[in-house]
Scaffold this motif. Sequence first.
Motif, PDB file in Angstrom:
ATOM      1  N   GLY A 127       0.843  -1.263  -0.279  1.00 55.20           N
ATOM      2  CA  GLY A 127       0.047  -0.131   0.044  1.00 55.20           C
ATOM      3  C   GLY A 127       0.888   1.281   0.240  1.00 55.20           C
ATOM      4  N   GLY A 128       1.872   1.389   0.582  1.00 53.98           N
ATOM      5  CA  GLY A 128       2.831   2.297   0.894  1.00 53.98           C
ATOM      6  C   GLY A 128       3.588   2.752  -0.593  1.00 53.98           C
ATOM      7  N   VAL A 129       3.998   1.667  -1.018  1.00 51.88           N
ATOM      8  CA  VAL A 129       4.550   1.770  -2.595  1.00 51.88           C
ATOM      9  C   VAL A 129       3.627   2.400  -3.501  1.00 51.88           C
ATOM     10  CG1 VAL A 129       5.755   0.295  -4.238  1.00 51.88           C
ATOM     11  CG2 VAL A 129       6.311  -0.068  -1.731  1.00 51.88           C
ATOM     12  N   GLU A 130       2.480   1.801  -3.466  1.00 50.08           N
ATOM     13  CA  GLU A 130       1.446   2.354  -4.376  1.00 50.08           C
ATOM     14  C   GLU A 130       1.166   3.757  -4.176  1.00 50.08           C
ATOM     15  OE1 GLU A 130      -0.811   0.702  -7.668  1.00 50.08           O
ATOM     16  OE2 GLU A 130       1.023   0.379  -6.755  1.00 50.08           O
ATOM     17  N   VAL A 137      -3.200 -12.090  -4.288  1.00 54.74           N
ATOM     18  CA  VAL A 137      -2.428 -12.594  -3.015  1.00 54.74           C
ATOM     19  C   VAL A 137      -1.855 -10.967  -2.365  1.00 54.74           C
ATOM     20  CG1 VAL A 137      -0.427 -13.983  -2.280  1.00 54.74           C
ATOM     21  CG2 VAL A 137      -1.887 -14.614  -4.346  1.00 54.74           C
ATOM     22  N   SER A 138      -1.829  -9.922  -3.148  1.00 57.99           N
ATOM     23  CA  SER A 138      -1.311  -8.938  -2.821  1.00 57.99           C
ATOM     24  C   SER A 138      -2.215  -8.318  -1.717  1.00 57.99           C
ATOM     25  CB  SER A 138      -1.102  -7.652  -3.775  1.00 57.99           C
ATOM     26  OG  SER A 138      -2.379  -7.451  -4.425  1.00 57.99           O
ATOM     27  N   GLY A 139      -3.401  -8.602  -1.733  1.00 58.21           N
ATOM     28  CA  GLY A 139      -4.133  -8.158  -0.423  1.00 58.21           C
ATOM     29  C   GLY A 139      -3.741  -8.715   0.780  1.00 58.21           C
ATOM     30  N   ALA A 140      -2.844  -9.710   1.064  1.00 54.79           N
ATOM     31  CA  ALA A 140      -2.388 -10.221   2.277  1.00 54.79           C
ATOM     32  C   ALA A 140      -1.176  -9.493   2.624  1.00 54.79           C
ATOM     33  CB  ALA A 140      -1.955 -11.611   2.075  1.00 54.79           C
ATOM     34  N   GLY A 141      -0.645  -8.681   1.972  1.00 56.72           N
ATOM     35  CA  GLY A 141       0.445  -7.831   2.118  1.00 56.72           C
ATOM     36  C   GLY A 141       1.821  -8.501   1.796  1.00 56.72           C
ATOM     37  N   ARG A 142       2.806  -7.807   2.062  1.00 53.12           N
ATOM     38  CA  ARG A 142       4.271  -7.882   1.461  1.00 53.12           C
ATOM     39  C   ARG A 142       4.820  -9.116   2.549  1.00 53.12           C
ATOM     40  NH1 ARG A 142       9.655  -5.092   0.486  1.00 53.12           N
ATOM     41  NH2 ARG A 142      10.240  -6.033  -1.591  1.00 53.12           N
ATOM     42  N   GLY A 143       4.395  -9.240   3.534  1.00 51.54           N
ATOM     43  CA  GLY A 143       5.119 -10.277   4.686  1.00 51.54           C
ATOM     44  C   GLY A 143       4.875 -11.805   4.167  1.00 51.54           C
ATOM     45  N   LEU A 144       6.034 -12.253   4.452  1.00 51.85           N
ATOM     46  CA  LEU A 144       6.311 -13.781   4.117  1.00 51.85           C
ATOM     47  C   LEU A 144       5.087 -14.665   5.117  1.00 51.85           C
ATOM     48  CD1 LEU A 144       9.957 -13.983   3.530  1.00 51.85           C
ATOM     49  CD2 LEU A 144       8.226 -13.533   1.934  1.00 51.85           C
ATOM     50  N   THR A 166      -2.123 -11.627  -8.782  1.00 50.78           N
ATOM     51  CA  THR A 166      -1.340 -10.555  -7.777  1.00 50.78           C
ATOM     52  C   THR A 166      -2.631  -9.462  -7.432  1.00 50.78           C
ATOM     53  OG1 THR A 166       0.628 -10.850  -9.042  1.00 50.78           O
ATOM     54  CG2 THR A 166       0.511  -8.880  -7.901  1.00 50.78           C
ATOM     55  N   ARG A 167      -3.276  -8.755  -8.321  1.00 46.50           N
ATOM     56  CA  ARG A 167      -4.187  -7.894  -7.928  1.00 46.50           C
ATOM     57  C   ARG A 167      -5.686  -8.165  -8.291  1.00 46.50           C
ATOM     58  NH1 ARG A 167      -1.894  -2.049  -8.394  1.00 46.50           N
ATOM     59  NH2 ARG A 167       0.274  -2.297  -8.255  1.00 46.50           N
ATOM     60  N   GLY A 168      -6.327  -7.568  -7.725  1.00 50.02           N
ATOM     61  CA  GLY A 168      -7.895  -7.469  -8.097  1.00 50.02           C
ATOM     62  C   GLY A 168      -8.733  -8.305  -6.977  1.00 50.02           C
ATOM     63  N   ILE A 169      -9.958  -7.731  -7.051  1.00 49.92           N
ATOM     64  CA  ILE A 169     -10.822  -8.331  -6.046  1.00 49.92           C
ATOM     65  C   ILE A 169     -12.213  -8.466  -6.907  1.00 49.92           C
ATOM     66  CG2 ILE A 169     -12.673  -7.893  -4.286  1.00 49.92           C
ATOM     67  CD1 ILE A 169     -10.382  -6.801  -2.540  1.00 49.92           C
ATOM     68  N   MET A 170     -12.977  -9.547  -6.785  1.00 51.40           N
ATOM     69  CA  MET A 170     -14.264  -9.552  -7.577  1.00 51.40           C
ATOM     70  C   MET A 170     -15.163 -10.033  -6.299  1.00 51.40           C
ATOM     71  SD  MET A 170     -16.045 -11.881 -10.533  1.00 51.40           S
ATOM     72  CE  MET A 170     -15.693 -10.667 -11.594  1.00 51.40           C
ATOM     73  N   CYS A 171     -16.355  -9.304  -6.163  1.00 59.34           N
ATOM     74  CA  CYS A 171     -17.508  -9.562  -5.102  1.00 59.34           C
ATOM     75  C   CYS A 171     -18.631 -10.131  -6.077  1.00 59.34           C
ATOM     76  CB  CYS A 171     -17.751  -8.550  -4.254  1.00 59.34           C
ATOM     77  SG  CYS A 171     -16.663  -8.384  -3.008  1.00 59.34           S
ATOM     78  N   LEU A 228      -5.196  -2.787  -4.469  1.00 56.65           N
ATOM     79  CA  LEU A 228      -4.210  -1.814  -4.016  1.00 56.65           C
ATOM     80  C   LEU A 228      -4.336  -0.449  -4.537  1.00 56.65           C
ATOM     81  CD1 LEU A 228      -0.707  -3.958  -4.759  1.00 56.65           C
ATOM     82  CD2 LEU A 228      -1.904  -3.571  -2.686  1.00 56.65           C
ATOM     83  N   VAL A 229      -5.255  -0.053  -5.190  1.00 54.65           N
ATOM     84  CA  VAL A 229      -5.389   1.291  -5.791  1.00 54.65           C
ATOM     85  C   VAL A 229      -6.885   1.570  -5.330  1.00 54.65           C
ATOM     86  CG1 VAL A 229      -5.699   2.916  -7.614  1.00 54.65           C
ATOM     87  CG2 VAL A 229      -4.357   0.999  -8.012  1.00 54.65           C
ATOM     88  N   LYS A 230      -8.024   1.189  -5.830  1.00 61.75           N
ATOM     89  CA  LYS A 230      -9.442   1.675  -5.081  1.00 61.75           C
ATOM     90  C   LYS A 230      -9.484   1.092  -3.760  1.00 61.75           C
ATOM     91  CE  LYS A 230     -13.382   3.604  -5.150  1.00 61.75           C
ATOM     92  NZ  LYS A 230     -13.401   4.940  -4.967  1.00 61.75           N
TER      93      LYS A 230
END
Length: 345
Positions: free
Chosen positions: A12-15, A180-187, A238-243, A314-316
């Motif tokens: 989120g910070g990098v974006e 997967v990016s929704g879980a953050g950068r942590g391993l 990597t990115r995206g959400i669908m509901c 990561l954007v909206k």
Amino acid sequence: MRAAIVGSTGYGGVELIRLLASHPQVTVTSVISSSAAGTPIAEGFPHLTEIRTDLLDGVDPELIRSKADVVFLATPHGVSMKLAPQFLAAGLKVIDLSGDYRLKDGESYREWYKHEPAVQADVDNAIYGLCEVFGSEVADKSFISNPGCYATTAALALYPAVQAGWIDPDSIIIDAKSGVSGAGRGLSLGNHFSEINENFKTYKVNKHQHTPEIEQTLSRAAGRPVTLTFTPHLVPMTRGIMCSSYAKLTEKRTDADFVELYRKFYEGRPFVRVRPVGQWPATKEVWGSNYCDIGFSVDSRTGRVTVFSVIDNLVKGAAGQAIQNLNLMMGWDETWGLRFTPAYP
């Protein structure tokens, strides 16, 4: 305006750094990370090589006060509640991307986040910044709680229909999928490539912390408490959400009725795009952008409607909406720094 980003080495910070580089009124003057202080941001993120920033600062409130007018907190829950009051007391504007100030009820926060809540007076002071619904409440305020990614996707899809009384709020089921990016950068083992690749799984069943956030928003639309079923899934992207949100109709409606209702509700709000009858959105069609795309399918046989909504998480779902909130807060054009056409394919 000078901006500081706390938690600048997370996704989120990098974006935020990437998007603010195109903002006509904002300069990022401080990027802060407790884990990477003293190193150039481009050392960990080479794609930011052309973006001029200082070395990463440590989390020093006094230093941040001297370098910024607004602070974005892209930190884990439990951290923002310690930092936000300090910055607010110093006269800085704060936009919090964590979940610390989203839920107005402290007991609900304790139950869903498994953490002690923030001071109630600070929670009451934070404006919930779901821009297309509560944007008028953001203007001239100094403290914004940025909505969660799932909560943004689901609430934008359902708020107009709930407010209009077209669906039964008690019948709502939200089937959500995230990259997967929704879980953050942590391993973690759950985000390991061999665990995610060619796999599709649910998680936090009936326990996800965005559930009460969605219910809180839709309760405002309904004028009474709303309880719903929300089930998140992790998909190998990597990115995206669908509901895909399902609800029982209160009376007979058509796809065209829903398109008309939603276009009127979101008229003048540039980041919600309502699809025409028979066209449903896909995550790649909003990739890298601040758009939420919405489509509908009424099933006359069952008396239900399915509302499809997609965003880039990561954007909206994070950095983009935070910048949109800053624009609304300052009375600027809400599209500043966000005029990105989705990248496709």
